[in-house]
Scaffold this active site. Structure first.
Site, PDB file in Angstrom:
ATOM      1  N   GLU A  54     -22.810  41.787  40.083  1.00 25.76           N
ATOM      2  CA  GLU A  54     -24.247  41.995  40.281  1.00 25.76           C
ATOM      3  C   GLU A  54     -24.501  42.881  41.510  1.00 25.76           C
ATOM      4  O   GLU A  54     -25.344  43.784  41.475  1.00 25.76           O
ATOM      5  CB  GLU A  54     -24.944  40.647  40.454  1.00 25.76           C
ATOM      6  CG  GLU A  54     -26.434  40.737  40.670  1.00 25.76           C
ATOM      7  CD  GLU A  54     -27.058  39.370  40.886  1.00 25.76           C
ATOM      8  OE1 GLU A  54     -28.148  39.156  40.330  1.00 25.76           O
ATOM      9  OE2 GLU A  54     -26.469  38.528  41.601  1.00 25.76           O
ATOM     10  N   ARG A  63     -21.395  37.517  40.992  1.00 30.33           N
ATOM     11  CA  ARG A  63     -22.215  38.038  42.089  1.00 30.33           C
ATOM     12  C   ARG A  63     -21.687  39.382  42.580  1.00 30.33           C
ATOM     13  O   ARG A  63     -22.452  40.267  42.929  1.00 30.33           O
ATOM     14  CB  ARG A  63     -22.291  37.052  43.258  1.00 30.33           C
ATOM     15  CG  ARG A  63     -23.143  35.845  42.960  1.00 30.33           C
ATOM     16  CD  ARG A  63     -24.611  36.232  42.733  1.00 30.33           C
ATOM     17  NE  ARG A  63     -25.338  35.097  42.233  1.00 30.33           N
ATOM     18  CZ  ARG A  63     -25.813  34.976  40.996  1.00 30.33           C
ATOM     19  NH1 ARG A  63     -25.652  35.948  40.122  1.00 30.33           N
ATOM     20  NH2 ARG A  63     -26.466  33.909  40.621  1.00 30.33           N
ATOM     21  N   SER A  92     -10.333  54.281  48.840  1.00 33.82           N
ATOM     22  CA  SER A  92      -9.076  53.822  48.270  1.00 33.82           C
ATOM     23  C   SER A  92      -9.067  52.309  48.091  1.00 33.82           C
ATOM     24  O   SER A  92      -9.555  51.572  48.942  1.00 33.82           O
ATOM     25  CB  SER A  92      -7.909  54.207  49.181  1.00 33.82           C
ATOM     26  OG  SER A  92      -6.685  53.685  48.685  1.00 33.82           O
TER      27      SER A  92
END
Length: 147
Positions: free
Chosen positions: A91, A88, A114
């Site tokens: 995704e 996920r 960062s």
């Protein structure tokens, strides 16, 4: 001790003692996600922190030293992750990565966030339609320099 072996031992002790990462946060004095990253060998602890982690897990002090060694970070294979939760995040970056990048550039200029001067918090937000996962990432903005 190989990374996978020490991680397995730490996680097994954590499970056996019924300790959560939040419990470890209280005992070690560091954030639960950071502690998990030490256990998964994606971060290194100083000796005092490492001793607190292994002590809280009921493990011998000799297991602390490997947690102080700077690890090889980014252990995911260069393929699409198959674990549903990890996927996920992949995704999310596929769908929202470029939009987030553009918004960051509009607000800060040309640079990156960062992952070193960085923190991440995971919280549970109660919702009548089903509880939600709230993840807050906070990283220092690093502008690209010109030369």
């Amino acid at each position: 001790m190989p990374v996978a072996e020490i991680t397995e031992k730490l996680l097994a002790a954590k499970k056996e003692k019924g300790i959560t990462f939040e419990d470890l946060e209280k005992q070690v004095g560091r954030d639960e996600v950071w502690i998990a990253s030490v256990i998964y060998r994606q971060a290194s602890a100083d000796m005092e922190e490492a001793k607190k982690i292994v002590s809280a897990l009921g493990l011998p002090e000799s297991m602390a030293e490997p947690l102080t060694v700077p690890p090889m970070k980014g252990g995911l294979e260069p393929q699409v992750p198959t674990d549903p939760l990890v996927y996920r995040f992949y995704e999310i970056m596929q769908v929202y990565g470029m939009p987030v990048k553009d918004v960051i550039h509009e607000k800060f200029g040309d640079g990156i966030m960062s992952a070193i001067d960085f923190s991440i918090e995971v919280d549970r937000v109660e919702d009548p339609k089903g509880d939600r996962v709230q993840i807050t990432m906070c990283g220092k903005f690093l502008p690209y320099k010109k030369w």
